[in-house]
Design an enzyme around this catalytic site. Structure first.
Site, PDB file in Angstrom:
ATOM      1  N   GLY C  11      24.595  26.756  -3.653  1.00 21.07           N
ATOM      2  CA  GLY C  11      23.655  27.040  -4.112  1.00 21.07           C
ATOM      3  C   GLY C  11      22.621  27.532  -3.036  1.00 21.07           C
ATOM      4  N   ARG C  21      11.134  25.567   7.440  1.00 21.51           N
ATOM      5  CA  ARG C  21       9.805  25.878   7.644  1.00 21.51           C
ATOM      6  C   ARG C  21       9.079  24.491   8.251  1.00 21.51           C
ATOM      7  NH1 ARG C  21       4.708  24.404   5.893  1.00 21.51           N
ATOM      8  NH2 ARG C  21       2.563  25.551   6.640  1.00 21.51           N
ATOM      9  N   ALA C  22       9.471  23.409   7.095  1.00 25.87           N
ATOM     10  CA  ALA C  22       9.232  21.851   7.730  1.00 25.87           C
ATOM     11  C   ALA C  22      10.333  21.177   9.139  1.00 25.87           C
ATOM     12  CB  ALA C  22       9.438  20.947   6.321  1.00 25.87           C
ATOM     13  N   VAL C  23      10.922  21.356   8.546  1.00 23.17           N
ATOM     14  CA  VAL C  23      11.791  21.289   9.728  1.00 23.17           C
ATOM     15  C   VAL C  23      11.484  21.763  11.005  1.00 23.17           C
ATOM     16  CG1 VAL C  23      14.399  21.844  11.373  1.00 23.17           C
ATOM     17  CG2 VAL C  23      14.481  21.163   8.728  1.00 23.17           C
ATOM     18  N   VAL C  24      11.357  23.759  10.882  1.00 23.54           N
ATOM     19  CA  VAL C  24      10.806  24.155  12.910  1.00 23.54           C
ATOM     20  C   VAL C  24       9.425  23.781  12.835  1.00 23.54           C
ATOM     21  CG1 VAL C  24      10.438  26.019  13.097  1.00 23.54           C
ATOM     22  CG2 VAL C  24      12.032  26.320  11.699  1.00 23.54           C
ATOM     23  N   ARG C  72      30.214  30.586   0.713  1.00 24.32           N
ATOM     24  CA  ARG C  72      30.939  29.563   0.878  1.00 24.32           C
ATOM     25  C   ARG C  72      32.159  30.069   2.471  1.00 24.32           C
ATOM     26  NH1 ARG C  72      33.538  28.465  -4.019  1.00 24.32           N
ATOM     27  NH2 ARG C  72      32.063  28.854  -5.875  1.00 24.32           N
ATOM     28  N   ASP C 103      26.148  18.854  -2.551  1.00 25.83           N
ATOM     29  CA  ASP C 103      27.031  17.379  -1.489  1.00 25.83           C
ATOM     30  C   ASP C 103      27.923  18.059  -1.319  1.00 25.83           C
ATOM     31  OD1 ASP C 103      28.358  19.428  -4.133  1.00 25.83           O
ATOM     32  OD2 ASP C 103      28.312  17.156  -5.383  1.00 25.83           O
ATOM     33  N   SER C 105      27.775  21.094   0.516  1.00 25.39           N
ATOM     34  CA  SER C 105      26.958  21.195   2.382  1.00 25.39           C
ATOM     35  C   SER C 105      27.300  19.322   2.801  1.00 25.39           C
ATOM     36  CB  SER C 105      26.146  21.061   2.385  1.00 25.39           C
ATOM     37  OG  SER C 105      25.489  22.089   0.926  1.00 25.39           O
ATOM     38  N   THR C 125      19.275  21.400  -4.858  1.00 27.48           N
ATOM     39  CA  THR C 125      20.226  22.265  -5.684  1.00 27.48           C
ATOM     40  C   THR C 125      19.212  21.839  -7.372  1.00 27.48           C
ATOM     41  OG1 THR C 125      21.291  21.428  -7.074  1.00 27.48           O
ATOM     42  CG2 THR C 125      21.445  19.255  -5.637  1.00 27.48           C
ATOM     43  N   ASP C 127      20.506  21.230 -10.203  1.00 25.35           N
ATOM     44  CA  ASP C 127      20.724  20.581 -10.887  1.00 25.35           C
ATOM     45  C   ASP C 127      20.682  18.621 -11.229  1.00 25.35           C
ATOM     46  OD1 ASP C 127      22.668  22.873 -11.402  1.00 25.35           O
ATOM     47  OD2 ASP C 127      23.976  22.253  -9.681  1.00 25.35           O
ATOM     48  N   ASP C 129      21.810  16.004  -8.971  1.00 23.46           N
ATOM     49  CA  ASP C 129      22.828  15.758  -9.082  1.00 23.46           C
ATOM     50  C   ASP C 129      22.982  14.801  -7.797  1.00 23.46           C
ATOM     51  OD1 ASP C 129      23.988  17.771  -7.328  1.00 23.46           O
ATOM     52  OD2 ASP C 129      25.065  17.860  -8.949  1.00 23.46           O
ATOM     53  N   ARG C 171      26.497  21.220 -14.780  1.00 26.55           N
ATOM     54  CA  ARG C 171      28.444  20.675 -15.043  1.00 26.55           C
ATOM     55  C   ARG C 171      28.892  19.731 -14.838  1.00 26.55           C
ATOM     56  NH1 ARG C 171      30.596  25.404 -15.344  1.00 26.55           N
ATOM     57  NH2 ARG C 171      29.743  27.476 -13.340  1.00 26.55           N
ATOM     58  N   LYS C 213      10.781  23.300 -41.468  1.00 24.19           N
ATOM     59  CA  LYS C 213      10.723  23.429 -39.908  1.00 24.19           C
ATOM     60  C   LYS C 213      10.093  25.173 -39.699  1.00 24.19           C
ATOM     61  CE  LYS C 213      10.840  20.744 -35.213  1.00 24.19           C
ATOM     62  NZ  LYS C 213      10.935  22.433 -34.655  1.00 24.19           N
ATOM     63  N   GLN C 251      18.013  30.748 -13.695  1.00 24.25           N
ATOM     64  CA  GLN C 251      17.470  29.421 -12.970  1.00 24.25           C
ATOM     65  C   GLN C 251      17.486  29.009 -11.480  1.00 24.25           C
ATOM     66  OE1 GLN C 251      19.553  26.691 -15.959  1.00 24.25           O
ATOM     67  NE2 GLN C 251      20.325  28.316 -15.947  1.00 24.25           N
TER      68      GLN C 251
END
Lengths: 319, 319, 319, 319
Positions: C11, C21-24, C72, C103, C105, C125, C127, C129, C171, C213, C251
């Site tokens: 995702g 960009r930073a990698v390059v 995928r 995860d 990946s 990600t 998440d 997670d 999830r 309230k 999101q």
């Protein structure tokens, strides 16, 4: 302790309201009443305050500024006024105070503790310059405001293939310049913590030009020099026409980011816990994702260190 | 007409990319090719251009700035260069040009039409100062940028109970000041179209003070005077400490609002229709929610009128 | 090592482009070439890639999504395809790979390392997670998107005095629900990590009602149950009419926050350092504000722990 | 007339607060008092109201929702309750009412005028479905919320090369779908005003696929069918895996755009003028950039017409 006070002092920062809310709700959770003291130490001296109940802090977590207002209070330098304020608090049955603000605010709190009045400091300033905490409340919001402004300016810079100098807040601390420079991909970042190197700035501009880069953005912390001065220096050396933007007061306002709201909630609530445990003269902070507390005096003897690894990285990535 | 050109010129404005996209797609819809000319009239003279297909304008509708770049081109004042550019276009089989920009850009287009090259003008400038159209592309976005900036400043202004002067763009046209003043609830709005009245500004500040208003915000169009000058004038008369913010270049950038994207799409597409009908020396505009066209020369003889009813309303609502 | 590859997988998350960009740029800084591999492991197998130079990663730090695309790739489960991909890389002189993703990946990367191909994992990600890092790239942006959406919904909830259930992503990890609940001042937050307690949710609703309230907001992580199911449960027990919003795919997108851009820049650059040191099968992460690395396999044997202290605090502050 | 009332009714819309503020300030400018009636017609019946002075509408121009709250009021269908409300108003010396809301709210106002109580209607609904005005208060804000949400989703759609269906509000009026479709560059827009054409939708998807378009976005107004139903129909015919997002209640909230604040200020102020001139049973609107008024009953006999030229243009530009 059945009743405590809370005030905001110094320059306002996004998330102050979230901190006030957390103080009130956490205290209420422990059946402790909270009085909101208006206009910082000015209101403390005069006893200008109001009971804050759950409803009174409803719908403020997302608001910028501070609902308790803030102001300078030179009178607070004099002991007689501090004693007068403590008297007002005692009359109202208030036994402790939570001070939300920057280092000036902490000094005021420290003076109160010397007179026997319990105080806890909560760090809130967009400058991120309070030693002892990884982040201050308001920094993340100001940072995003700066980065969004630079994103807009880059649209124009790219379209016209211009060089821009952007002046951001930060007198002694370069955090805002440093982080925004990395986040916005600026060509050069100039901060008070590192030596000013005009040759390097110009070399980077020329290198960008050589590889037909569409624009260059230079970020300078206000504490180093005004953007206009830097523009003149570069122009004199290179002849390049440079545009400047001084971001100014937009950096202080706005709805706090999620990070600042969470930080403010955690630190505000933790300050209440400390007061309820009878602690005083402590500052709260976040370190390695956890709230903790330390002697309030530490902020007078130590100095906040910006993360210089970001400076090095910024230079490497803007080759 | 089987091939047309499009360029952006003058100060960039959010929505220029949406207009370029509309030109390309509308033309493609009618099986007409579009060449994007880079760097405004500079690229026109040099024949610096590229075929734009459907894919090349994908994902740009939401981008600020202009993917075709923009630049000043003093050489274009000389006929020989204009003739050279027309030659380049003819060589490439390009029979007409859509110019997206402000009044300076329109002048260039007009000169081309006098030499027999077909041009249509599309109004894009954040200043909203093109006569003959209710709105220019980019105005709505810049307006929202200004209003959001003022919202942030008000957080601080309220918290500290300060007076702020905010300088917005607009040399001859007060639209940005006028609309943002009304939308942000400013106490005073100072525009080139109305006489400057320091007494009124000060009277409003005092009235606000009298009813314990928490802050005052004054908006001044750059064309009237710099914010710093106004601050000095007020301070001299009242002693009030005033803070200033010059919004500067953030006003030009940013992702275009929905309104600007729709406007750009409509005007860009309509300009293509006119070219395909063989028209030339026309400007497109929106009037009463409908696209229409008029003689390009009208913008040299008439003057854009800001809606002064907003000025009156602004004064009444900021009592 | 003179040439490396980079891909994004799983995702998409805001900040992936900043990491690319930073990698390059970090690699270029060390005179190492970077090939961008398109469509994740699919492109790896097919050798679908392109040299990324400095210019090709200009103007992407602020863009959501991933310029390398993601997809995928069930075929990657089969060793023969992995071997085929490694062959393609070797042919192109690529000796190491940086995998930006979640995860799933990481599992792919791990399988490649078992075949002797050097890989480093960069956690991206929304998440949050991934065990071993305090934050993943994209989490802060998604969190702010959620909080801003809830702020909008609260405007309506307050005006109509309604109860809203908002379903957010997550999830197995409740981080997004937990942090957004605290940041938005939700009445109840329901996460997979804590037992579901309908009585408590209802008690909070009634308590809010009792003190007049204006609205109640309940946040539920999708992993616990759909918002609609929860609404039915509450309605059945209380008769209260409840509105629901499933935030869904908004999101995942959007321009990354400053925090995510800085995090992505640091982690991407650090991954390059590791490859250049000859390391393999390492994951990079941030721990206590510092970048570090750990065995990639750890993410299969340990489990990310949400900060449950935020859950407790959230409950205390929403009394 | 020395005292008037103002209420908001029906679904809330961004800009309602700006309209309330304008009513109060314009009336105060003419030395007329304004009472804010809470909870729409419910508060009218019960006389639940409060004097609104200048300060009470300070700092609300930028807030979403309505500070006067809104609610359904079935009782108002019965004349005896309407008479009771009028009695309450007369007791309080209130001679006229400004109703801010949608068509349901206008019906209530109309019934009051039949009983001799003076009412003016101010159009506020995100649906833009009130005949007689080019725009309703709240539409522009909702439109930008929708477009920003689609921009985020497109980041994901592009990265994964997916097709998305986005369901936006609009039961009978397709304005929100129409404008957002054009502004976001959607491939297909499905509105109640135009025949549903599944073949065309599918043809566009296939055409996009053929030219290797990275993503497709389809916008459907809720009044036509739920997004899930459309997804099923397309999937059945093409096998394409489609993702859906129902934007839901985020569309109603948020800080109003500059356009909505200006519109609300103009219409609110103009409604006061009408009441002060002794007018009744009038609706205010904006037509060709100017405020004007018309018989309130017209909205029951005429129907709002969406600008179908946008639909045609949208189709042409999404070839």
């Amino acid at each position: 302790m059945k009743r405590i006070g809370v005030l905001t002092s110094g320059g306002d920062a996004p998330g102050m309201n979230a901190a006030i809310r957390a103080v009130v709700r956490k205290a209420n959770y422990h059946d402790v009443e909270v009085y909101g003291i208006y206009h910082g130490y000015e209101g403390f001296i005069q006893g200008k305050m109001e009971l804050l109940d759950l409803g009174s802090v409803g719908g403020i977590i997302q608001r910028g500024g501070t609902k308790l207002f803030s102001s300078r209070c030179p009178k607070f330098m004099e002991e007689k006024y501090r004693l007068q304020g403590i008297e007002k608090m005692k009359e109202a049955g208030i036994d402790g105070l939570i001070v939300i603000g920057g280092d000036g605010s902490y000094r005021g709190a420290y003076e109160l503790t010397k007179l026997g009045f319990k105080c806890i400091g909560v760090p809130a300033t967009i400058d991120n310059d309070i030693p002892g905490t990884d982040f201050t409340i308001g920094f993340d919001t100001a940072l995003n405001t700066v980065v969004n402004a630079i994103d807009k300016i880059r649209d124009t810079a790219t379209s016209h293939e211009n060089t821009f100098i952007i002046e951001v807040m930060g007198r002694d601390a370069g955090d805002l310049a440093l982080w925004s420079g990395l986040a916005a991909g600026a060509e050069s970042v100039i901060i008070p913590e590192e030596p000013f190197d005009l040759d390097d700035i110009i070399a980077r501009l020329k290198r960008g030009e050589a590889r037909k880069k569409k624009h260059s953005i230079i970020i300078v912390a206000e504490g180093v020099m005004p953007a206009s001065q830097l523009a003149d220096m570069i122009k004199e050396r290179t002849g390049i026409d440079i545009r400047i933007t001084v971001l100014g007061h937009i950096q202080r306002g706005g709805s706090p980011t999620a990070f600042d709201r969470v930080l403010a909630s955690r630190l505000g609530a933790y300050a209440v816990e400390l007061l309820l445990e009878g602690k005083t003269c402590r500052a709260v902070g976040i370190k390695n994702q956890e709230v903790y507390d330390y002697d309030l005096q530490e902020i007078f003897t130590t100095k906040h260190q910006a993360d210089i690894s970001l400076y090095t990285l910024s230079k490497e990535l803007s080759i």
